[in-house]
Write an enzyme that holds these catalytic residues in place. Structure first.
Site, PDB file in Angstrom:
ATOM      1  N   ARG A 185       0.879  -1.553  -0.292  1.00 19.44           N
ATOM      2  CA  ARG A 185      -0.351  -0.068   0.294  1.00 19.44           C
ATOM      3  C   ARG A 185       0.825   1.234   0.066  1.00 19.44           C
ATOM      4  O   ARG A 185       0.539   1.905   1.009  1.00 19.44           O
ATOM      5  CB  ARG A 185      -1.116   0.006   1.150  1.00 19.44           C
ATOM      6  CG  ARG A 185      -1.891  -0.920   1.418  1.00 19.44           C
ATOM      7  CD  ARG A 185      -3.373  -1.067   0.292  1.00 19.44           C
ATOM      8  NE  ARG A 185      -4.226  -2.035   0.719  1.00 19.44           N
ATOM      9  CZ  ARG A 185      -3.900  -3.845   0.158  1.00 19.44           C
ATOM     10  NH1 ARG A 185      -2.794  -3.779  -0.718  1.00 19.44           N
ATOM     11  NH2 ARG A 185      -5.195  -3.951   0.667  1.00 19.44           N
TER      12      ARG A 185
ATOM     13  N   SER B 172     -10.950   0.064   3.954  1.00 22.15           N
ATOM     14  CA  SER B 172      -9.356  -0.405   5.111  1.00 22.15           C
ATOM     15  C   SER B 172      -9.440   0.789   5.430  1.00 22.15           C
ATOM     16  O   SER B 172      -8.951   1.380   4.911  1.00 22.15           O
ATOM     17  CB  SER B 172      -8.119  -1.334   4.879  1.00 22.15           C
ATOM     18  OG  SER B 172      -9.425  -2.284   4.256  1.00 22.15           O
TER      19      SER B 172
ATOM     20  N   GLU C 186      -4.904   4.759   6.148  1.00 28.50           N
ATOM     21  CA  GLU C 186      -4.247   4.389   5.202  1.00 28.50           C
ATOM     22  C   GLU C 186      -5.129   4.981   3.965  1.00 28.50           C
ATOM     23  O   GLU C 186      -4.486   5.608   2.754  1.00 28.50           O
ATOM     24  CB  GLU C 186      -5.077   2.683   4.635  1.00 28.50           C
ATOM     25  CG  GLU C 186      -4.932   2.553   2.978  1.00 28.50           C
ATOM     26  CD  GLU C 186      -5.491   1.297   2.969  1.00 28.50           C
ATOM     27  OE1 GLU C 186      -5.846  -0.226   3.374  1.00 28.50           O
ATOM     28  OE2 GLU C 186      -6.810   0.872   1.217  1.00 28.50           O
TER      29      GLU C 186
HETATM   30  C1  FAD Z   1     -15.280  -0.244  -0.506  1.00 26.26           C
HETATM   31  C2  FAD Z   1     -13.688   0.353  -0.663  1.00 26.26           C
HETATM   32  C3  FAD Z   1     -13.428  -1.119  -0.390  1.00 26.26           C
HETATM   33  C4  FAD Z   1     -11.898  -0.996  -1.535  1.00 26.26           C
HETATM   34  N1  FAD Z   1     -11.118  -2.052  -1.169  1.00 26.26           N
HETATM   35  C5  FAD Z   1      -9.446  -2.256  -1.499  1.00 26.26           C
HETATM   36  C6  FAD Z   1      -8.591  -2.864  -1.680  1.00 26.26           C
HETATM   37  O1  FAD Z   1      -9.306  -3.565  -1.757  1.00 26.26           O
HETATM   38  N2  FAD Z   1      -7.373  -2.669  -1.868  1.00 26.26           N
HETATM   39  C7  FAD Z   1      -6.582  -1.339  -1.742  1.00 26.26           C
HETATM   40  O2  FAD Z   1      -5.840  -1.194  -2.077  1.00 26.26           O
HETATM   41  N3  FAD Z   1      -7.860  -0.882  -2.136  1.00 26.26           N
HETATM   42  C8  FAD Z   1      -9.073  -0.462  -1.518  1.00 26.26           C
HETATM   43  N4  FAD Z   1      -9.721   0.800  -1.360  1.00 26.26           N
HETATM   44  C9  FAD Z   1      -9.466   1.762  -1.327  1.00 26.26           C
HETATM   45  C10 FAD Z   1      -9.604   2.029  -2.836  1.00 26.26           C
HETATM   46  O3  FAD Z   1     -10.594   1.979  -3.367  1.00 26.26           O
HETATM   47  C11 FAD Z   1      -8.278   2.966  -3.861  1.00 26.26           C
HETATM   48  O4  FAD Z   1      -7.252   3.145  -3.007  1.00 26.26           O
HETATM   49  C12 FAD Z   1      -8.728   3.595  -5.011  1.00 26.26           C
HETATM   50  O5  FAD Z   1      -7.376   3.249  -5.838  1.00 26.26           O
HETATM   51  C13 FAD Z   1      -8.483   5.191  -5.349  1.00 26.26           C
HETATM   52  O6  FAD Z   1      -9.295   5.737  -6.201  1.00 26.26           O
HETATM   53  P1  FAD Z   1      -9.741   6.767  -6.218  1.00 26.26           P
HETATM   54  O7  FAD Z   1      -9.731   6.795  -7.791  1.00 26.26           O
HETATM   55  O8  FAD Z   1     -10.980   7.089  -5.285  1.00 26.26           O
HETATM   56  O9  FAD Z   1      -9.090   7.712  -5.706  1.00 26.26           O
HETATM   57  P2  FAD Z   1      -8.975   8.799  -4.264  1.00 26.26           P
HETATM   58  O10 FAD Z   1      -9.351   8.451  -3.234  1.00 26.26           O
HETATM   59  O11 FAD Z   1      -9.620  10.089  -5.377  1.00 26.26           O
HETATM   60  O12 FAD Z   1      -7.885   9.279  -4.727  1.00 26.26           O
HETATM   61  C14 FAD Z   1      -6.734   8.655  -4.255  1.00 26.26           C
HETATM   62  C15 FAD Z   1      -5.079   9.576  -3.692  1.00 26.26           C
HETATM   63  O13 FAD Z   1      -5.036   9.455  -4.867  1.00 26.26           O
HETATM   64  C16 FAD Z   1      -4.593  10.757  -5.175  1.00 26.26           C
HETATM   65  N5  FAD Z   1      -4.615  10.649  -6.560  1.00 26.26           N
HETATM   66  C17 FAD Z   1      -6.113  10.192  -7.461  1.00 26.26           C
HETATM   67  N6  FAD Z   1      -5.942  10.227  -8.761  1.00 26.26           N
HETATM   68  C18 FAD Z   1      -4.265  10.756  -9.044  1.00 26.26           C
HETATM   69  C19 FAD Z   1      -3.758  10.935  -9.915  1.00 26.26           C
HETATM   70  N7  FAD Z   1      -4.629  10.655 -11.380  1.00 26.26           N
HETATM   71  N8  FAD Z   1      -2.293  11.207  -9.463  1.00 26.26           N
HETATM   72  C20 FAD Z   1      -1.566  11.748  -8.580  1.00 26.26           C
HETATM   73  N9  FAD Z   1      -2.533  10.941  -7.796  1.00 26.26           N
HETATM   74  C21 FAD Z   1      -4.101  11.141  -7.992  1.00 26.26           C
HETATM   75  C22 FAD Z   1      -5.490  11.501  -4.531  1.00 26.26           C
HETATM   76  O14 FAD Z   1      -4.619  13.018  -4.050  1.00 26.26           O
HETATM   77  C23 FAD Z   1      -5.152  10.980  -3.462  1.00 26.26           C
HETATM   78  O15 FAD Z   1      -4.102  10.740  -2.442  1.00 26.26           O
HETATM   79  C24 FAD Z   1     -10.859   0.093  -1.335  1.00 26.26           C
HETATM   80  C25 FAD Z   1     -11.923   1.797  -1.137  1.00 26.26           C
HETATM   81  C26 FAD Z   1     -13.485   1.776  -0.716  1.00 26.26           C
HETATM   82  C27 FAD Z   1     -14.543   2.282  -0.584  1.00 26.26           C
END
Ligand code: FAD
Length: 340
Positions: free
Chosen positions: A164, A238, A334
């Site tokens: 992570r 998480s 996280e």
């Molecule tokens: C129900 C649920 C289950 C999940 N299960 C998992 C799992 O099994 N495994 C796992 O690893 N994660 C999991 N996650 C966490 C999440 O899905 C991941 O971290 C995902 O990659 C976040 O994507 P996002 O587009 O929503 O990012 P955001 O939440 O919008 O952003 C997250 C971070 O990334 C940065 N960011 C976003 N886009 C960019 C970009 N283009 N360039 C640079 N920085 C950027 C943001 O500034 C922020 O710091 C889960 C979340 C939920 C709600």
């Protein structure tokens, strides 16, 4: 370019936390990025990239240009009998990419099905699930420096992926926006179903006959049955990372707390289950203010309504403090905290 001032973020994060962005811009074409960065620089506003908001805690108002890359496109760069090499735009939805690859007979991402969010955010925390991490498939990550607009492409090694974790959470934190990701997938399935929860669901099926679609379906079924859907119960998955300790500390903990789950890592360290530690401290199902610890998943904090991001972070701090007192282990949050 249509920058919106003072925009609510409530519907832009899966924890449904309130807070306003000083400015918000949704970009569908990467060609607008230079102008957007220039706009923010002229106003001395920092830029915060946002994907689908599934891994952030909005702790208050965000004094920044919040930039949502909604770019699309999946390009096959090279393909032979064994491998395929893809370039995927940052704004693509991760799960839809997984489905697309399997439909085309490109294998590897099946264990990562149904992880919410965008492709651009996936390398930031090296998304992982059911024994597989994104890092195994990354060939390169293309990004742009927020301060200068200069492009920077990083190889997999340069991304410094860990559990992570990546360079985008450390040395390049808040400095880059990821614009596309290159992935290398296999044309032959190499199924990974040793992860206990997955192995249990697939038990009874003839291993030699299992397909990547079977693994995908099993992952989707497990996730749907176990994890609360953020559309109904706002959450960010998480809330804490699983802590990693050295072998000596793990041995001492095993002596003191028989039954403590431990997962030895390739580097000799030992991963502990944060959910187990939190559950042991009596937090599972507890509610405080507008927030709660999910009754089946001690690792998932849920928004029951009416609370602020700050209150959620206070609850998280108290959970971490009780784990530290009982086990002497620190828990790390996280999701990324923005605003406040
Ligand atoms: C129900 C649920 C289950 C999940 N299960 C998992 C799992 O099994 N495994 C796992 O690893 N994660 C999991 N996650 C966490 C999440 O899905 C991941 O971290 C995902 O990659 C976040 O994507 P996002 O587009 O929503 O990012 P955001 O939440 O919008 O952003 C997250 C971070 O990334 C940065 N960011 C976003 N886009 C960019 C970009 N283009 N360039 C640079 N920085 C950027 C943001 O500034 C922020 O710091 C889960 C979340 C939920 C709600």
């Amino acid at each position: 370019m249509h920058v919106l001032a003072e925009q609510p973020l409530l519907r832009m994060n899966t924890l449904a936390l309130d807070g306003r962005a000083r400015a918000l811009l949704r970009l569908e074409h990467i060609t607008g990025l230079e102008q957007a960065l220039g706009w923010a620089a002229d106003r001395q506003l920092p830029v915060v990239p946002l994907g689908e908001g599934s891994n952030i805690v909005v702790a208050g108002d965000v004094e920044a240009l919040v930039l949502r890359l909604a770019t699309s496109g999946i390009e096959v760069l090279e393909e032979d009998a064994e491998k395929v090499h893809l370039r995927v735009a940052a704004g693509e939805n991760w799960h839809r990419l997984v489905e697309w690859t399997l439909r085309r007979g490109y294998f590897g991402l099946e264990n990562l099905a149904l992880i919410p969010g965008t492709v651009g955010a996936a390398p930031v925390q090296n998304i992982g699930a059911y024994g597989v991490e994104l890092a195994s498939f990354v060939r390169a990550v293309h990004s742009v420096e927020l301060a200068t607009g200069a492009g920077l492409s990083l190889s997999r090694e340069a991304c410094e992926f860990g559990y992570r974790d990546s360079v985008f959470k450390n040395r390049l934190r808040d400095k880059m926006i990821i614009t596309s990701v290159e992935l290398e997938l296999s044309r032959e399935p190499h199924l990974q179903f040793e992860y206990p929860a997955l192995a249990a669901v697939l038990e009874g099926k003839q291993r030699a006959r299992l397909s990547a679609i079977d693994v995908f379906d099993a992952v989707v079924a497990i996730r749907r049955s176990k994890l609360p859907d953020p559309a109904r119960v706002p959450n960010a998955g998480s809330f804490f990372k699983n802590p990693v300790v050295d072998a000596q500390r793990a041995g001492a903990l095993a002596g003191q707390f028989p039954g403590i789950p431990q997962y030895p890592q390739a580097d000799g360290q030992v991963k502990l289950a944060a959910a187990w530690l939190i559950d042991c401290c009596g937090w599972k199902g507890k509610q405080r203010g507008g927030f709660g610890v999910h009754p089946e998943h001690a690792l998932v904090l849920v928004n029951l309504g009416g609370g602020s991001g700050r209150e959620l972070l206070d609850l998280a701090a108290d959970i971490a403090a009780s784990v530290a007192t009982t086990f002497g282990v620190s828990l790390e949050i996280e999701p990324r905290i923005v605003g406040g």
